[in-house]
Motif scaffolding. Sequence first.
Motif, PDB file in Angstrom:
ATOM      1  N   LYS A 153      32.687  44.543  30.233  1.00 53.41           N
ATOM      2  CA  LYS A 153      34.092  45.111  29.760  1.00 53.41           C
ATOM      3  C   LYS A 153      34.744  45.235  30.964  1.00 53.41           C
ATOM      4  O   LYS A 153      36.008  44.965  31.000  1.00 53.41           O
ATOM      5  N   VAL A 154      34.252  45.815  32.074  1.00 56.38           N
ATOM      6  CA  VAL A 154      34.944  45.967  33.326  1.00 56.38           C
ATOM      7  C   VAL A 154      35.540  44.684  34.046  1.00 56.38           C
ATOM      8  O   VAL A 154      36.653  44.600  34.484  1.00 56.38           O
ATOM      9  N   GLU A 198      35.809  42.038  32.417  1.00 58.53           N
ATOM     10  CA  GLU A 198      37.029  41.437  31.743  1.00 58.53           C
ATOM     11  C   GLU A 198      38.330  41.839  32.029  1.00 58.53           C
ATOM     12  O   GLU A 198      39.280  41.074  32.194  1.00 58.53           O
ATOM     13  N   THR A 199      38.266  42.960  32.161  1.00 57.32           N
ATOM     14  CA  THR A 199      39.536  43.873  32.147  1.00 57.32           C
ATOM     15  C   THR A 199      40.163  43.347  33.637  1.00 57.32           C
ATOM     16  O   THR A 199      41.383  43.161  33.834  1.00 57.32           O
ATOM     17  N   LYS A 200      39.123  43.256  34.695  1.00 56.45           N
ATOM     18  CA  LYS A 200      39.564  43.053  36.135  1.00 56.45           C
ATOM     19  C   LYS A 200      40.306  41.772  36.052  1.00 56.45           C
ATOM     20  O   LYS A 200      41.347  41.357  36.661  1.00 56.45           O
ATOM     21  N   LYS A 234      41.360  39.709  33.645  1.00 54.93           N
ATOM     22  CA  LYS A 234      42.637  39.647  32.661  1.00 54.93           C
ATOM     23  C   LYS A 234      43.684  40.138  33.577  1.00 54.93           C
ATOM     24  O   LYS A 234      44.827  39.452  33.416  1.00 54.93           O
ATOM     25  N   LEU A 235      43.570  41.221  34.105  1.00 55.50           N
ATOM     26  CA  LEU A 235      44.693  41.848  34.955  1.00 55.50           C
ATOM     27  C   LEU A 235      45.245  40.755  35.996  1.00 55.50           C
ATOM     28  O   LEU A 235      46.388  40.507  36.155  1.00 55.50           O
ATOM     29  N   THR A 270      46.483  37.383  34.247  1.00 56.60           N
ATOM     30  CA  THR A 270      47.985  37.503  33.731  1.00 56.60           C
ATOM     31  C   THR A 270      48.979  37.742  34.907  1.00 56.60           C
ATOM     32  O   THR A 270      49.999  37.102  34.429  1.00 56.60           O
ATOM     33  N   LEU A 324      38.458  48.420  39.776  1.00 57.09           N
ATOM     34  CA  LEU A 324      39.540  48.094  39.051  1.00 57.09           C
ATOM     35  C   LEU A 324      40.786  48.262  39.861  1.00 57.09           C
ATOM     36  O   LEU A 324      41.854  47.721  40.043  1.00 57.09           O
ATOM     37  N   GLN A 377      44.306  46.149  41.002  1.00 52.81           N
ATOM     38  CA  GLN A 377      45.545  46.801  40.840  1.00 52.81           C
ATOM     39  C   GLN A 377      46.557  46.390  42.177  1.00 52.81           C
ATOM     40  O   GLN A 377      47.690  46.283  42.071  1.00 52.81           O
TER      41      GLN A 377
END
Length: 356
Positions: free
Chosen positions: A262-263, A265-267, A269-270, A273, A339, A343
């Motif tokens: 999950k982590v 995927e979030t990274k 995707k960020l 994107t 993450l 950012q």
Amino acid sequence: MKKHNYSAGPCILPQEVFEKSAQAVLDFNNSGLSILEISHRSKDFVAVMEEARALVLELLGLEGKGYQALFLHGGASLEFLMVPYNLMRENGKAAYLDTGTWANSAIKEAKHFGETLLVGSSKEENYSYIPKDYLIPSDVDYFHCTSNNTIFGTQMKTFPQTNVPLVCDMSSDIFSRKLDFSQFDLIYAGAQKNMGPAGVTLVVVKEEILGKTGRTIPNMLNYQQHIAKESMYNTPPVFPTYVSLLTLQWLKNKGGIAAIEKVNETKAKLLYTEIDRNPLFKGAAAKEDRSFMNATFLLENPAHQETFDALWKAAGISGLNGHRSVGGYRASMYNALPLESVQVLVDVMQDLESKV
Ligand SMILES: *Cc1c(COP(=O)(O)O)cnc(C)c1O
């Protein structure tokens, strides 16, 4: 100050793993001895090896399913030849999927042992995608693929159904995402991408596929020997195995592969994107095959390179340059990369947009 480390490998490991490893170098388990000076036959290290082997199978969901985990020397590159040595019959044949530099090296080594059949290749497009709809003949000794192409930034999202043994080089994405690992008969991975430091290689093998080639295999290259000796045929890489165990324990405490996926995927995707939104950048790999571990991307206008490089270096980012065969940039987002580091990179990309 600690850098935001995007190195492709060796690469970032969890901070707590660095701290525990450092402590073990000074005094391992309050034994009054450094882990660097103890016997691999000592009770303390035998326990490390046993736990590491068991934890691999537990995290992959392969306990009690006929698999063995081994911690060997030689890197993934030695597995390129151990695999055919142990699985290809004399004058046999194996099928390979050519998805990049590492797949190619595996193919070259297999040619020493028998015939290699290329079932698919994306070489003519500089490996920017994963070939699909290929056929694996049923008379080959095994099929070999590379789950994640570290250099080109592509990743296999599905694996073929086949009745021959399925072998996978998972060096750069093992323990990063949920898969039905029991579909594979042999998985190998150099530790230094997502599991530990350089110097140890993980092999997970279904025992029943071994011993069928009719070849005489030298002991050091024989998986059955390493299994019989519980991964201690000769002195194992003691320290890298210990650091790998600490990383696996860290992963288990975080909730295992399902939680880290999950982590990850979030990274991914960020970052993707931003690559797609920001007019100054473009992705290097086909969208549907993009790797969640190694994101490859380019500047639309190479004239911005100097400014961009200065910005990310000033932001404390390290290791973002692409492999020389692809150019551009590569952001390796292994399990241990937080993450927040992604950012920081996205902020720098937006900063560039506002400056040029
Ligand atoms: C890095 C890498 C290798 C080579 O690993 P070594 O341990 O250096 O031999 C092989 N395959 C893949 C997918 C890799 O990322």
